[in-house]
Design a protein around this motif. Structure first.
Motif, PDB file in Angstrom:
ATOM      1  N   TRP A  46      72.009  30.886  26.278  1.00 18.97           N
ATOM      2  CA  TRP A  46      71.542  32.008  25.472  1.00 18.97           C
ATOM      3  C   TRP A  46      71.809  31.659  24.025  1.00 18.97           C
ATOM      4  N   THR A  48      72.262  33.321  19.808  1.00 18.84           N
ATOM      5  CA  THR A  48      72.333  34.381  18.815  1.00 18.84           C
ATOM      6  C   THR A  48      71.527  33.887  17.631  1.00 18.84           C
ATOM      7  N   GLY A  49      70.436  34.588  17.325  1.00  9.22           N
ATOM      8  CA  GLY A  49      69.563  34.180  16.235  1.00  9.22           C
ATOM      9  C   GLY A  49      70.152  34.511  14.880  1.00  9.22           C
ATOM     10  N   SER A  51      69.145  36.503  12.859  1.00  9.58           N
ATOM     11  CA  SER A  51      69.075  37.955  12.655  1.00  9.58           C
ATOM     12  C   SER A  51      70.291  38.670  13.235  1.00  9.58           C
ATOM     13  N   GLY A  52      71.057  37.966  14.079  1.00 12.21           N
ATOM     14  CA  GLY A  52      72.168  38.590  14.782  1.00 12.21           C
ATOM     15  C   GLY A  52      71.799  39.057  16.177  1.00 12.21           C
ATOM     16  N   ARG A  53      70.505  39.026  16.507  1.00 10.18           N
ATOM     17  CA  ARG A  53      70.060  39.426  17.839  1.00 10.18           C
ATOM     18  C   ARG A  53      70.379  38.331  18.849  1.00 10.18           C
ATOM     19  N   ARG A  54      70.654  38.758  20.078  1.00  4.18           N
ATOM     20  CA  ARG A  54      70.899  37.810  21.165  1.00  4.18           C
ATOM     21  C   ARG A  54      69.611  37.612  21.940  1.00  4.18           C
ATOM     22  N   TYR A  55      69.385  36.370  22.380  1.00  2.00           N
ATOM     23  CA  TYR A  55      68.157  36.036  23.095  1.00  2.00           C
ATOM     24  C   TYR A  55      68.495  35.301  24.387  1.00  2.00           C
ATOM     25  N   SER A  56      67.825  35.704  25.459  1.00  6.57           N
ATOM     26  CA  SER A  56      68.015  35.052  26.749  1.00  6.57           C
ATOM     27  C   SER A  56      67.316  33.694  26.770  1.00  6.57           C
ATOM     28  N   HIS A  59      63.550  34.175  27.183  1.00  9.69           N
ATOM     29  CA  HIS A  59      62.854  34.535  25.942  1.00  9.69           C
ATOM     30  C   HIS A  59      62.670  33.316  25.043  1.00  9.69           C
ATOM     31  N   GLN A 123      73.690  29.213  17.930  1.00 12.48           N
ATOM     32  CA  GLN A 123      73.736  30.321  16.979  1.00 12.48           C
ATOM     33  C   GLN A 123      73.309  29.842  15.599  1.00 12.48           C
ATOM     34  N   THR A 125      73.259  31.339  11.503  1.00 19.06           N
ATOM     35  CA  THR A 125      73.728  32.367  10.585  1.00 19.06           C
ATOM     36  C   THR A 125      73.116  32.109   9.214  1.00 19.06           C
TER      37      THR A 125
END
Length: 132
Positions: A46, A48-49, A51-56, A59, A123, A125
């Motif tokens: 997985w 963490t983009g 943007s701070g959103r988490r993505y499976s 996805h 990730q 940032t």
């Protein structure tokens, strides 16, 4: 204030191998199909983009599969690579990515497996947004 990030000399070969693989999914020599992306990611990957959103994993695979139907022309550069060993055959690769003017700090956890390198986590940032 900044940490002194120096990769241990015994890990230079690992660092060299992983630098060639980053930024993730932007290296066509490692594949551009969903099957290629599945092969390079662990089943429980997985991310963490920026943007701070988490993505499976599902996805991320869908996004890159769609992106490579018409490969984008991207202007990117990487720098400041650092690679400590977290455990046997498990490594944290950190670096700076400037992609289309946006500067991000990146971190990827890589595992060396019998069938090649696998990405466990990634990730990004944002350090500096691209100028309009």
């Amino acid at each position: 204030m900044e940490p002194d990030l120096v990769t241990d000399k015994r890990l230079q070969g690992v660092l060299d191998e992983l630098v060639r693989r980053e930024p993730l999914f932007h290296r066509p020599e490692f594949g551009t199909t969903r099957a290629d992306f599945e092969a390079m990611t662990a089943p429980d990957f997985w991310e963490t983009g920026a943007s701070g959103r988490r993505y499976s994993r599902a996805h991320v695979l869908e996004v890159f599969e769609e992106r490579y139907k018409k490969p984008p022309v991207e202007d990117w550069e990487t720098s400041d690579f650092h690679c400590p060993e977290l455990a046997a055959d498990l490594y944290l690769l950190t670096y700076i990515l400037v992609l289309d003017g946006r500067r991000t700090r990146r971190a990827t956890i890589w595992q060396r497996a019998s069938d090649g390198w696998k990405i466990l986590y990634h990730q990004g940032t944002v350090v500096q947004e691209a100028e309009e």
